[in-house]
Design an enzyme around this catalytic site. Structure first.
Site, PDB file in Angstrom:
ATOM      1  N   ASP A 172      -2.814  -8.513  -0.410  1.00  0.00           N
ATOM      2  CA  ASP A 172      -2.856  -7.476  -0.962  1.00  0.00           C
ATOM      3  C   ASP A 172      -3.552  -7.509  -2.473  1.00  0.00           C
ATOM      4  O   ASP A 172      -2.951  -8.030  -3.424  1.00  0.00           O
ATOM      5  CB  ASP A 172      -1.596  -6.696  -1.338  1.00  0.00           C
ATOM      6  CG  ASP A 172      -1.501  -5.324  -1.707  1.00  0.00           C
ATOM      7  OD1 ASP A 172      -2.850  -4.773  -2.050  1.00  0.00           O
ATOM      8  OD2 ASP A 172      -0.510  -4.575  -1.638  1.00  0.00           O
ATOM      9  N   HIS A 205      -4.429  -4.916  -4.099  1.00  0.00           N
ATOM     10  CA  HIS A 205      -3.590  -3.791  -4.536  1.00  0.00           C
ATOM     11  C   HIS A 205      -4.482  -2.856  -5.438  1.00  0.00           C
ATOM     12  O   HIS A 205      -4.125  -2.457  -6.650  1.00  0.00           O
ATOM     13  CB  HIS A 205      -2.557  -4.726  -5.487  1.00  0.00           C
ATOM     14  CG  HIS A 205      -1.185  -3.519  -5.670  1.00  0.00           C
ATOM     15  ND1 HIS A 205      -0.694  -2.959  -6.884  1.00  0.00           N
ATOM     16  CD2 HIS A 205      -0.272  -3.404  -4.690  1.00  0.00           C
ATOM     17  CE1 HIS A 205       0.155  -2.455  -6.740  1.00  0.00           C
ATOM     18  NE2 HIS A 205       0.533  -2.674  -5.446  1.00  0.00           N
ATOM     19  N   GLU A 216      -2.704   3.576   1.723  1.00  0.00           N
ATOM     20  CA  GLU A 216      -1.279   3.901   1.264  1.00  0.00           C
ATOM     21  C   GLU A 216      -1.651   4.965   0.217  1.00  0.00           C
ATOM     22  O   GLU A 216      -0.897   5.911  -0.211  1.00  0.00           O
ATOM     23  CB  GLU A 216      -0.792   2.813   0.508  1.00  0.00           C
ATOM     24  CG  GLU A 216      -1.328   2.249  -0.751  1.00  0.00           C
ATOM     25  CD  GLU A 216      -0.670   0.950  -1.184  1.00  0.00           C
ATOM     26  OE1 GLU A 216       0.136   0.886  -2.108  1.00  0.00           O
ATOM     27  OE2 GLU A 216      -1.004  -0.297  -0.415  1.00  0.00           O
ATOM     28  N   HIS A 268       1.828   1.495   6.211  1.00  0.00           N
ATOM     29  CA  HIS A 268       2.306   1.112   4.881  1.00  0.00           C
ATOM     30  C   HIS A 268       3.619   1.377   4.667  1.00  0.00           C
ATOM     31  O   HIS A 268       4.136   2.753   5.038  1.00  0.00           O
ATOM     32  CB  HIS A 268       1.447   1.493   3.841  1.00  0.00           C
ATOM     33  CG  HIS A 268       1.857   1.158   2.396  1.00  0.00           C
ATOM     34  ND1 HIS A 268       2.489   1.980   1.572  1.00  0.00           N
ATOM     35  CD2 HIS A 268       1.681   0.130   1.647  1.00  0.00           C
ATOM     36  CE1 HIS A 268       2.733   1.447   0.419  1.00  0.00           C
ATOM     37  NE2 HIS A 268       2.179   0.222   0.540  1.00  0.00           N
TER      38      HIS A 268
END
Length: 390
Positions: free
Chosen positions: A188, A190, A240, A290
């Protein structure tokens, strides 16, 4: 023989519960005495969601709970402003609860109402490490012992727009260590890395064959993510922070992603997650919802996973680093429904969501937690004092 319209099953009550560690549960009750549970968690923006539910309660108490699509359309379209994380997360929780009610009313799991199952069990992965990854090898070994065959971890700590390439070497080492245990690994990013650094890290990781790289750039950058997707063979995953089919459209049209990761608590609930499954399948994109959230969100994801041909793998938050004060199984009457064996969780066969929530415990936890400050993500700054992505 012509059928007769069914008697309306009117919504009589909508309640919300702020519970540890950072979740917002929704309870919807009907005049027939059926209770449905949903989850409208929006991490870090709890109070905004609570305000949105005041509006949804005023609007939809008295409506027929069977009319899920009509309620969804009115919640989304009948006001001038629509979409976005707050309104869609609130709608998500209500939608999930309505599907739970419908399944319970007919005595079937929700996946039966979505066309039936195409698999018997759901492949899952879980987190290792925390926000600032360091030694993940012991955590990965523990996850393997728990029955997982795949894990996800953060790629980096805070990174500047352009930073020293040596910061990325530790990431490569950590991935190599975890894969040495025989586990598949998702990385991830992110959204912490900007283009110049993300390209380097994606290239450096490619020989290790990660399961995927997630949010390699911020979701505001569909063109740049598409460029990155053409640079590496590693599957690109994100979603997400996309809240509807419309938000996914530019990524799909640019062939920018291989794995769609909508969050059922943010994207409009089971209704929109199911539509997104079909939409992404059109582009040969896999579905991997997610879900670093609670048991209601996980059960809702699994209902769609079980019915979606393009489903790949499901995130679950068991013993995740954010879960302080409660964990994935805390509020379940029967936690065995999420038992992991050889990397899979068996399909849920109970009516509705297929789980039973411990309502007394939820009410007790909420009564204590409501006076505490809601969860907030960390705010990171660099050595120069400038803000960095979390």
């Amino acid at each position: 023989m012509a059928g007769t319209p069914s008697k309306p099953n009117k919504i009589t009550k909508i309640e919300i519960f702020r519970v540890p560690p950072r979740w917002l549960f929704v309870r919807v009750e009907t005049e027939q005495g059926i209770v449905g549970w949903g989850e409208g968690t929006l991490e870090g923006h709890t109070e905004a969601i609570e305000g949105a539910y005041k509006d949804l309660t005023e609007r939809f108490v008295g409506w027929d709970a069977d009319q899920i699509q009509d309620i969804w359309q009115h919640a989304y379209r009948s006001r001038f402003y629509r979409g976005g994380p707050v309104l869609m997360s609130a709608l998500s929780g209500l939608d999930i609860a309505l599907w739970d009610i419908k399944g319970k009313k007919h005595g079937v799991p929700i996946w039966q109402l979505l066309g039936g199952k195409v698999r018997d069990r759901v492949k899952v992965y879980v987190w290792v490490g925390g926000d600032k990854p360091a030694d993940v090898l012991d955590g990965a070994a523990e996850r393997r012992a728990q029955g997982f065959t795949a894990v996800k971890m953060n790629g980096t700590d805070a990174v500047d727009w352009i930073d020293s390439p040596t910061l990325l070497q530790d990431t490569v080492s950590r991935v190599r260590d975890v894969k040495s245990l025989g586990l598949d690994v998702g990385i991830d990013f992110h959204g912490r890395l900007h283009k110049g650094m993300a390209k380097q890290l994606a290239k450096a990781l490619e020989p290790l064959k990660p399961l995927f790289i997630e949010e390699p750039l911020l979701p505001t950058q569909p063109e740049e993510i598409a460029d990155l997707a053409r640079m590496v063979s590693t599957p690109i995953a994100l979603g997400e922070r996309l809240y509807s089919r419309h938000d996914f459209r530019p990524y799909l049209e640019r062939r920018a992603i291989d794995i769609a990761q909508p969050d059922v608590a943010h994207c409009g609930g089971i209704s929109e997650l199911h539509r997104l499954a079909s939409y992404t399948e059109t582009y040969d994109v896999a579905l991997a919802p997610h879900c670093p959230l609670g048991p209601i969100a996980l059960a809702a994801c699994m209902q769609v996973d079980i019915a979606a041909p393009n489903f790949a793998i499901q995130e679950m938050s068991l013993q995740m680093h954010y879960n302080e004060g409660a964990d994935l199984l805390t509020y379940l009457v029967d936690p065995t429904v999420f038992t992991v064996k050889n990397g899979y969780v068996e399909a849920l066969y109970g009516p509705g969501l297929g789980i039973e929530i411990n309502e007394a415990l939820v009410r007790e936890a909420a009564s204590k937690h409501i006076s505490e400050k809601a969860w907030r993500n960390a705010v990171w700054k660099g050595e120069d004092g400038g803000l960095r992505e979390w």
